[in-house]
Design a protein around this motif. Structure first.
Motif, PDB file in Angstrom:
ATOM      1  N   SER A 273       0.826  -1.211   0.000  1.00  0.00           N
ATOM      2  CA  SER A 273       0.000   0.000   0.000  1.00  0.00           C
ATOM      3  C   SER A 273       0.858   1.258   0.000  1.00  0.00           C
ATOM      4  CB  SER A 273      -0.928   0.004   1.218  1.00  0.00           C
ATOM      5  OG  SER A 273      -1.628   1.231   1.314  1.00  0.00           O
ATOM      6  N   VAL A 274       1.838   1.299   0.893  1.00  0.00           N
ATOM      7  CA  VAL A 274       2.681   2.498   1.016  1.00  0.00           C
ATOM      8  C   VAL A 274       3.569   2.674  -0.210  1.00  0.00           C
ATOM      9  CG1 VAL A 274       4.445   3.644   2.406  1.00  0.00           C
ATOM     10  CG2 VAL A 274       2.642   2.327   3.523  1.00  0.00           C
ATOM     11  N   LYS A 275       4.063   1.570  -0.746  1.00  0.00           N
ATOM     12  CA  LYS A 275       4.884   1.659  -1.952  1.00  0.00           C
ATOM     13  C   LYS A 275       4.066   2.192  -3.132  1.00  0.00           C
ATOM     14  CE  LYS A 275       7.887  -1.053  -5.002  1.00  0.00           C
ATOM     15  NZ  LYS A 275       8.470  -2.398  -5.274  1.00  0.00           N
ATOM     16  N   GLY A 276       2.800   1.778  -3.195  1.00  0.00           N
ATOM     17  CA  GLY A 276       1.959   2.208  -4.296  1.00  0.00           C
ATOM     18  C   GLY A 276       1.551   3.661  -4.201  1.00  0.00           C
ATOM     19  N   PHE A 277       1.358   4.140  -2.963  1.00  0.00           N
ATOM     20  CA  PHE A 277       0.949   5.531  -2.784  1.00  0.00           C
ATOM     21  C   PHE A 277       1.105   5.902  -1.313  1.00  0.00           C
ATOM     22  CE2 PHE A 277      -1.812   9.143  -2.217  1.00  0.00           C
ATOM     23  CZ  PHE A 277      -1.660   9.853  -3.403  1.00  0.00           C
ATOM     24  N   PHE A 278       1.656   7.099  -1.068  1.00  0.00           N
ATOM     25  CA  PHE A 278       1.727   7.619   0.297  1.00  0.00           C
ATOM     26  C   PHE A 278       0.694   8.729   0.441  1.00  0.00           C
ATOM     27  CE2 PHE A 278       3.221  10.764   3.391  1.00  0.00           C
ATOM     28  CZ  PHE A 278       3.321   9.965   4.525  1.00  0.00           C
ATOM     29  N   GLY A 279      -0.255   8.522   1.329  1.00  0.00           N
ATOM     30  CA  GLY A 279      -1.290   9.517   1.580  1.00  0.00           C
ATOM     31  C   GLY A 279      -1.713   9.458   3.027  1.00  0.00           C
ATOM     32  N   ARG A 280      -2.317  10.520   3.497  1.00  0.00           N
ATOM     33  CA  ARG A 280      -2.640  10.597   4.929  1.00  0.00           C
ATOM     34  C   ARG A 280      -3.604   9.504   5.368  1.00  0.00           C
ATOM     35  NH1 ARG A 280      -4.308  16.610   4.782  1.00  0.00           N
ATOM     36  NH2 ARG A 280      -3.311  16.493   2.749  1.00  0.00           N
ATOM     37  N   ASN A 281      -4.573   9.155   4.533  1.00  0.00           N
ATOM     38  CA  ASN A 281      -5.551   8.154   4.932  1.00  0.00           C
ATOM     39  C   ASN A 281      -5.043   6.742   4.670  1.00  0.00           C
ATOM     40  OD1 ASN A 281      -8.355   7.660   5.899  1.00  0.00           O
ATOM     41  ND2 ASN A 281      -8.562   6.704   3.902  1.00  0.00           N
ATOM     42  N   SER A 282      -4.614   6.494   3.445  1.00  0.00           N
ATOM     43  CA  SER A 282      -4.163   5.144   3.093  1.00  0.00           C
ATOM     44  C   SER A 282      -2.963   4.715   3.923  1.00  0.00           C
ATOM     45  CB  SER A 282      -3.825   5.076   1.606  1.00  0.00           C
ATOM     46  OG  SER A 282      -2.778   5.980   1.268  1.00  0.00           O
ATOM     47  N   VAL A 316      -5.208  12.812  11.322  1.00  0.00           N
ATOM     48  CA  VAL A 316      -3.896  12.162  11.386  1.00  0.00           C
ATOM     49  C   VAL A 316      -3.334  12.233  12.806  1.00  0.00           C
ATOM     50  CG1 VAL A 316      -1.471  12.325  10.673  1.00  0.00           C
ATOM     51  CG2 VAL A 316      -3.286  12.432   8.957  1.00  0.00           C
ATOM     52  N   ASN A 317      -3.405  13.420  13.406  1.00  0.00           N
ATOM     53  CA  ASN A 317      -2.725  13.642  14.685  1.00  0.00           C
ATOM     54  C   ASN A 317      -3.576  13.363  15.924  1.00  0.00           C
ATOM     55  OD1 ASN A 317       0.013  14.845  13.893  1.00  0.00           O
ATOM     56  ND2 ASN A 317      -1.428  16.002  12.633  1.00  0.00           N
ATOM     57  N   GLU A 318      -4.894  13.426  15.767  1.00  0.00           N
ATOM     58  CA  GLU A 318      -5.771  13.190  16.917  1.00  0.00           C
ATOM     59  C   GLU A 318      -6.403  11.804  16.912  1.00  0.00           C
ATOM     60  OE1 GLU A 318      -5.957  15.386  19.387  1.00  0.00           O
ATOM     61  OE2 GLU A 318      -4.563  16.652  18.255  1.00  0.00           O
ATOM     62  N   LEU A 319      -6.367  11.152  15.773  1.00  0.00           N
ATOM     63  CA  LEU A 319      -6.985   9.830  15.671  1.00  0.00           C
ATOM     64  C   LEU A 319      -5.970   8.745  15.314  1.00  0.00           C
ATOM     65  CD1 LEU A 319      -9.474   7.900  15.392  1.00  0.00           C
ATOM     66  CD2 LEU A 319      -9.603   8.654  13.000  1.00  0.00           C
ATOM     67  N   PHE A 320      -5.408   8.829  14.118  1.00  0.00           N
ATOM     68  CA  PHE A 320      -4.587   7.722  13.629  1.00  0.00           C
ATOM     69  C   PHE A 320      -3.273   7.567  14.384  1.00  0.00           C
ATOM     70  CE2 PHE A 320      -7.201   8.356   9.724  1.00  0.00           C
ATOM     71  CZ  PHE A 320      -7.740   7.076   9.674  1.00  0.00           C
ATOM     72  N   ARG A 321      -2.532   8.651  14.559  1.00  0.00           N
ATOM     73  CA  ARG A 321      -1.235   8.511  15.228  1.00  0.00           C
ATOM     74  C   ARG A 321      -1.361   8.022  16.669  1.00  0.00           C
ATOM     75  NH1 ARG A 321       2.374  13.535  14.768  1.00  0.00           N
ATOM     76  NH2 ARG A 321       4.008  12.028  15.306  1.00  0.00           N
ATOM     77  N   PRO A 322      -2.319   8.527  17.462  1.00  0.00           N
ATOM     78  CA  PRO A 322      -2.486   7.957  18.804  1.00  0.00           C
ATOM     79  C   PRO A 322      -2.829   6.462  18.776  1.00  0.00           C
ATOM     80  CG  PRO A 322      -3.555  10.095  18.691  1.00  0.00           C
ATOM     81  CD  PRO A 322      -3.141   9.741  17.294  1.00  0.00           C
ATOM     82  N   CYS A 323      -3.646   6.043  17.802  1.00  0.00           N
ATOM     83  CA  CYS A 323      -3.982   4.616  17.709  1.00  0.00           C
ATOM     84  C   CYS A 323      -2.748   3.775  17.388  1.00  0.00           C
ATOM     85  CB  CYS A 323      -5.052   4.403  16.638  1.00  0.00           C
ATOM     86  SG  CYS A 323      -6.706   4.921  17.111  1.00  0.00           S
ATOM     87  N   ILE A 324      -1.956   4.244  16.461  1.00  0.00           N
ATOM     88  CA  ILE A 324      -0.742   3.516  16.077  1.00  0.00           C
ATOM     89  C   ILE A 324       0.223   3.441  17.260  1.00  0.00           C
ATOM     90  CG2 ILE A 324       1.272   3.542  14.545  1.00  0.00           C
ATOM     91  CD1 ILE A 324      -0.632   5.161  12.566  1.00  0.00           C
ATOM     92  N   ARG A 325       0.408   4.559  17.936  1.00  0.00           N
ATOM     93  CA  ARG A 325       1.302   4.584  19.099  1.00  0.00           C
ATOM     94  C   ARG A 325       0.788   3.692  20.216  1.00  0.00           C
ATOM     95  NH1 ARG A 325       2.782  11.028  19.798  1.00  0.00           N
ATOM     96  NH2 ARG A 325       4.250  11.197  18.052  1.00  0.00           N
ATOM     97  N   ALA A 326      -0.525   3.669  20.400  1.00  0.00           N
ATOM     98  CA  ALA A 326      -1.108   2.832  21.456  1.00  0.00           C
ATOM     99  C   ALA A 326      -0.851   1.352  21.175  1.00  0.00           C
ATOM    100  CB  ALA A 326      -2.606   3.099  21.558  1.00  0.00           C
TER     101      ALA A 326
END
Length: 361
Positions: A273-282, A316-326
């Motif tokens: 996924s990341v190799k194919g495209f880098f985007g905030r949601n994907s 990105v900063n209030e939802l996804f990044r906290p989830c990834i860090r958690a």
């Protein structure tokens, strides 16, 4: 957000016509500027990119339009500023404030209501989203757009019968069919689900609806069949040049694989996924999959990259990044830290584009 709302009944044209139409729309910002005046070309293309589901390319056009906003009239300037905050910086609060000003200055415009409804569905404020969609309907907004906004909101309010009734009288669209697929999935109606997907085979709308089929199969534990559906989804998206849509579908596939312990497959799909495209949601979804799969170092690197690329983006900063860090913290035995991180994401956990990650994690 896997984008479906903007692909309306015109997308059901056959593949050859779709490809020619999309080639005309999927142009780079410099190409647009050679053909039209700077501000006008960029502003017009913002919505074209949104409809095609390529949000990062929409952001490029929104940025270009923002640079020339002083050359526009007041209404167009507000349109551009809203697009800039939503698509470029991702600052949803500022986007909503811009829409509020727009509504105050132009109370008969339905556009700010539809845009506000979209944002409030993203943040899980479904009653607000429904009220705004109904007000847009009163102002004679296009039926397909109203149906998409209202259907998404009332489905989020668990008003299933009302959603079904709305779908029956809505113009045919991928958005309408996607909502119907969700209802049919909850009823376990396999024939109806197949019928939801079939009309879009070989069209521009196919990847937007087929991904729901793939997700539904994975949710039922039918992973071999789901993988094939994800493969077809990715191929359909790439056939029309929708690289971001393809990357998002692959990232969603990776999350499903990780959830059931298919760590190696999940990691492989996330990296694709990341190799194919880098985007905030994907890429946020891909990083979540990596963290779920136990690939902590790679998840951390991607999470940091997202923070650098989108430092002000709300989700990105209030939802996804906290989830990834958690997830990473929990894998290293820091459960309390993980729970504290999730508190930051909790206000957004029921949003349309949160995929309910905080509550699941």
């Amino acid at each position: 957000e896997l984008p479906v709302a903007g692909v309306q009944h015109g997308a059901v044209a056959r593949a050859d016509g779709d490809r020619a139409h999309l080639r005309n729309r999927m142009r780079q910002p410099d190409e647009v500027e050679r053909e039209r005046p700077q501000r006008q070309g960029a502003a017009i293309e913002i919505m074209d990119r949104h409809i095609a589901g390529e949000f990062e390319l929409a952001a490029q056009h929104a940025r270009r339009a923002y640079e020339h906003r002083s050359q526009t009239g007041e209404r167009e300037r507000l349109t551009i500023e809203h697009a800039y905050y939503k698509r470029v910086t991702g600052e949803l609060g500022k986007a909503v404030l811009t829409l509020t000003t727009w509504r105050q200055l132009y109370p008969r415009d339905f556009d700010p209501l539809l845009q506000a409804s979209s944002i409030h569905s993203q943040t899980g404020e479904y009653q607000l989203a429904a009220d705004e969609a109904r007000e847009a309907m009163r102002l004679n907004a296009p039926a397909a757009q109203v149906s998409a906004a209202l259907g998404r909101a009332i489905l989020g309010l668990n008003q299933f019968e009302e959603t079904a009734a709305l779908n029956k009288k809505s113009p045919p669209s991928v958005s309408q069919r996607s909502l119907q697929y969700a209802l049919d999935f909850m009823r376990g109606d396999d024939a109806a689900m197949e019928g939801d997907v079939a009309p879009y085979k070989g069209t521009l709308g196919e990847p937007y609806i087929r991904v729901w089929s793939a997700l539904g199969l994975a949710a039922r534990g039918r992973y071999r069949v789901a993988r094939e559906q994800f493969r077809i989804t990715q191929e359909a998206a790439l056939r029309y040049g929708l690289r971001e849509v393809a990357a998002t579908s692959v990232a969603l596939e990776a999350i499903g694989e990780a959830v059931v312990g298919h760590s190696a497959v999940a990691r492989q799909r996330a990296l694709v996924s990341v190799k194919g495209f880098f985007g905030r949601n994907s890429s946020a979804l891909a990083a979540t999959a990596l963290a779920l799969a136990g690939a902590s170092d790679e998840a951390h690197q991607l999470e940091a990259r997202l923070g650098e690329a989108y430092p002000a983006d709300t989700l990105v900063n209030e939802l996804f990044r906290p989830c990834i860090r958690a997830l990473i913290a929990n894998q290293h035995g820091r459960t309390k830290e993980g729970l504290e991180l999730l508190k930051r994401a909790a206000p957004y956990e029921m949003g349309w584009t949160s995929y309910y990650l905080p509550s699941y994690i």
